[in-house]
Design an enzyme around this catalytic site. Structure first.
Site, mmCIF file in Angstrom:
data_model
loop_
_atom_site.group_PDB
_atom_site.id
_atom_site.type_symbol
_atom_site.label_atom_id
_atom_site.label_comp_id
_atom_site.label_asym_id
_atom_site.label_seq_id
_atom_site.Cartn_x
_atom_site.Cartn_y
_atom_site.Cartn_z
ATOM 1 N N ASP A 1 0.817 -1.209 0.000
ATOM 2 C CA ASP A 1 0.000 0.000 0.000
ATOM 3 C C ASP A 1 0.858 1.269 0.000
ATOM 4 O O ASP A 1 2.090 1.220 0.026
ATOM 5 C CB ASP A 1 -0.941 -0.030 1.203
ATOM 6 C CG ASP A 1 -2.316 0.537 0.883
ATOM 7 O OD1 ASP A 1 -2.388 1.445 0.038
ATOM 8 O OD2 ASP A 1 -3.303 0.084 1.491
ATOM 9 N N GLY B 1 14.588 -4.974 5.295
ATOM 10 C CA GLY B 1 15.523 -5.749 4.494
ATOM 11 C C GLY B 1 16.650 -6.294 5.332
ATOM 12 O O GLY B 1 17.092 -5.655 6.305
ATOM 13 N N GLU C 1 6.297 -1.726 11.557
ATOM 14 C CA GLU C 1 7.636 -2.098 11.101
ATOM 15 C C GLU C 1 7.944 -3.510 11.575
ATOM 16 O O GLU C 1 7.913 -3.788 12.781
ATOM 17 C CB GLU C 1 8.697 -1.142 11.648
ATOM 18 C CG GLU C 1 8.601 0.286 11.135
ATOM 19 C CD GLU C 1 9.055 0.432 9.686
ATOM 20 O OE1 GLU C 1 9.888 -0.391 9.246
ATOM 21 O OE2 GLU C 1 8.577 1.360 9.006
#
Length: 278
Positions: free
Chosen positions: A145, A170, A193
């Protein structure tokens, strides 16, 4: 080259990565470029599930790291700015694509959605203005999104919703480390997160504003059990705090709280809001 040949070339050269530079010629840059192309096409993945366990294809992460050594820096100019980055990443995954290329790829991509070369996006996925980094894998039917981020090498499964402003972290280095994993049918709430190689199990629902890494305590409210590093499948998770048992007056610490676990049938029939509502 077949995959075993590529793997051998990458692993051999990674042992001397400090000696690698853009002037090097021959089989290494060819192998690195082929690995990036295979990632881009979804024919290989940084991590995959085998025998119900996620494993890292370490040599593929090594190839990505080598790509930063074998490629020169370059610049790219646009109508409102210019950019300076490694040449193989500057133009992105879809640079120069025609309508036919997009139709063949089969995913929807809204303007201002940078997607790096070497990432894979499955059919029927929807990319709102978001960011997808090299090595990432986005499964079929998943929505990334507005202003959400898929970090380098993260693996996001099928039919997920990564809500607005959220980040899936990552993990490129160290090469042997498991990247962040979001399994199939997961809902990740807005402004959340999930980082540091955490695994979010299939069918889980995470409330908005969740912040979870390897050191975050994940507390099952029903049992009191504390775990780290993985959200069990079909968990419903909200932010919480955990008091210090030895010092009641001390500030409570942040934790993630599993408020319930649902079966697959219930998950499919129940709305996200109902699952999060107590």
């Amino acid at each position: 080259m077949d995959v075993e040949q590529l793997k051998k070339i990458i692993e051999t050269n990674f042992e001397k990565i400090e000696e690698i530079n853009p002037q090097i010629k021959g089989e290494l840059p060819e192998a690195v470029n082929e690995v990036i192309n295979l990632l881009d096409e979804g024919k290989i993945r940084v991590a995959e599930k085998k025998d119900n366990k996620w494993i890292v294809n370490q040599w593929i992460k090594q190839a990505i790291l080598l790509s930063f050594k074998t490629n020169e820096m370059d610049s790219l100019s646009g109508p409102y700015s210019s950019w300076y980055d490694k040449a193989h990443l500057l133009k992105g995954k879809t640079a120069g694509w025609t309508k036919e290329d997009h139709v063949m790829a089969g995913f929807r991509m809204v303007p201002n959605s940078p997607v790096r070369k070497g990432s894979f996006v499955g059919k029927n996925a929807v990319l709102m203005p978001c960011y997808v980094n090299i090595g990432a894998y986005i499964g079929e039917g998943t929505m990334i999104d507005t202003f959400a981020r898929a970090g380098s090498c993260c693996q996001i499964g099928k039919n997920c919703h990564i809500s607005a402003g959220s980040g899936v972290g990552g993990v490129l280095e160290p090469a042997q480390a498991l990247p962040t994993i979001i399994e199939d049918n997961v809902f990740l709430g807005a402004m959340s997160e999930v980082v540091e190689g955490l695994i979010v199990g299939e069918g889980s629902v995470l409330s908005m504003g969740m912040y979870i890494g390897q050191s975050t305590k994940i507390v099952n409210r029903a049992s009191g059990k504390i775990i780290y590093g993985k959200i069990p499948p079909y968990s419903v998770v909200v932010p919480g705090t955990l008091p210090d048992k030895n010092s009641p007056s001390a500030p409570s610490l942040y934790c993630a709280v599993i408020i319930k676990e649902v079966d697959e049938k219930t998950r499919k029939k129940t709305s996200i809001n109902d699952l999060l509502r107590e």
